[in-house]
Design an enzyme around this catalytic site. Structure first.
Site, PDB file in Angstrom:
ATOM      1  CB  CYS A 168      39.819  61.542  42.168  1.00 22.68           C
ATOM      2  SG  CYS A 168      40.897  62.447  43.869  1.00 22.68           S
ATOM      3  CG  HIS A 178      40.418  67.435  40.671  1.00 23.75           C
ATOM      4  ND1 HIS A 178      39.524  66.355  39.929  1.00 23.75           N
ATOM      5  CD2 HIS A 178      41.514  66.838  41.997  1.00 23.75           C
ATOM      6  CE1 HIS A 178      39.361  65.035  40.842  1.00 23.75           C
ATOM      7  NE2 HIS A 178      40.539  65.499  41.674  1.00 23.75           N
ATOM      8  CD  GLU A 179      44.925  68.609  42.227  1.00 21.85           C
ATOM      9  OE1 GLU A 179      45.015  67.977  43.740  1.00 21.85           O
ATOM     10  OE2 GLU A 179      44.527  67.620  41.298  1.00 21.85           O
ATOM     11  CG  HIS A 204      41.483  67.347  46.075  1.00 26.39           C
ATOM     12  ND1 HIS A 204      41.251  66.476  46.738  1.00 26.39           N
ATOM     13  CD2 HIS A 204      42.105  66.838  45.218  1.00 26.39           C
ATOM     14  CE1 HIS A 204      40.761  65.310  46.219  1.00 26.39           C
ATOM     15  NE2 HIS A 204      40.822  65.588  44.937  1.00 26.39           N
TER      16      HIS A 204
END
Length: 193
Positions: free
Chosen positions: A100, A142-143, A146
């Site tokens: 990351c 993953h995004e 966030h």
């Protein structure tokens, strides 16, 4: 287009859910262009707006699938669907390794669903939906994580979670305001070596 500093673990903007985008997409074009530029210069495959300090529900990606075909795009107000996320320890052979830009230079095996679908608006304001498997599905999870206020280190399990906590503490990433500047600071993942 401007390269922006990338916020490092410990800043509240990364640990709180982002805000839904309500403005017209025409007002987001500079931000989106800056996100693409920052991601490219940082050698990333994805970047969420809060990683550059903007608490908006937007992410960009330029990521290969498992066959090496590149996929590039932007999602505004994305909604994520996934197949079942494995409850077992992720593989220790590199296939589940994740990194990351906001946890610079570190990487840990992370359990993710094999399939993901993201629906939202693109940078033109058009509704889009993309299904992915493997690495691209991992990128989407993953995004969106966030944007929901989580880093991949928050979903680690077992020894990987313990190792990540030690790395975060050792690097001093427990307080707000820390950043690194792609293109100026040394690439923490060694791409410019």
């Amino acid at each position: 287009m401007t390269v922006r500093p990338i916020v490092i673990h410990g800043d509240p903007v990364l640990h709180n859910p982002t805000q839904l985008v309500t403005e017209d997409v025409s007002e987001l074009q500079e931000l989106i262009a800056d996100m693409y530029e920052t991601m490219d210069v940082a050698n990333g495959v994805g970047l969420a707006a809060n990683q550059i300090g903007v608490s908006k529900r937007i992410f960009v990606y330029d990521c290969p699938d498992d066959e090496g075909v590149m996929h590039k795009g932007c999602f505004i107000n994305p909604v994520l669907e996934t197949s079942e996320i494995p409850e077992t320890m992720p593989a220790d052979d590199g296939s589940d390794e994740e990194g990351c830009l906001s946890v610079p230079g570190e990487g840990f095996p992370t359990g993710r669903a094999h399939w993901a679908k993201v629906t939202g608006l693109n940078e033109k304001g058009e509704e889009v939906s993309v299904e992915a498997e493997g690495f691209l599905a991992r990128c989407f999870q993953h995004e969106v994580g966030h944007l929901d206020g989580f880093l991949y280190t928050d979903v680690l399990i077992g020894r990987w979670k313990r190792m990540a906590k030690k790395a975060i503490k050792a690097n001093g990433w427990t307080e707000p305001g820390l950043t690194w500047m792609p293109g100026e600071d040394e690439d923490p993942f060694g791409h410019d070596a």
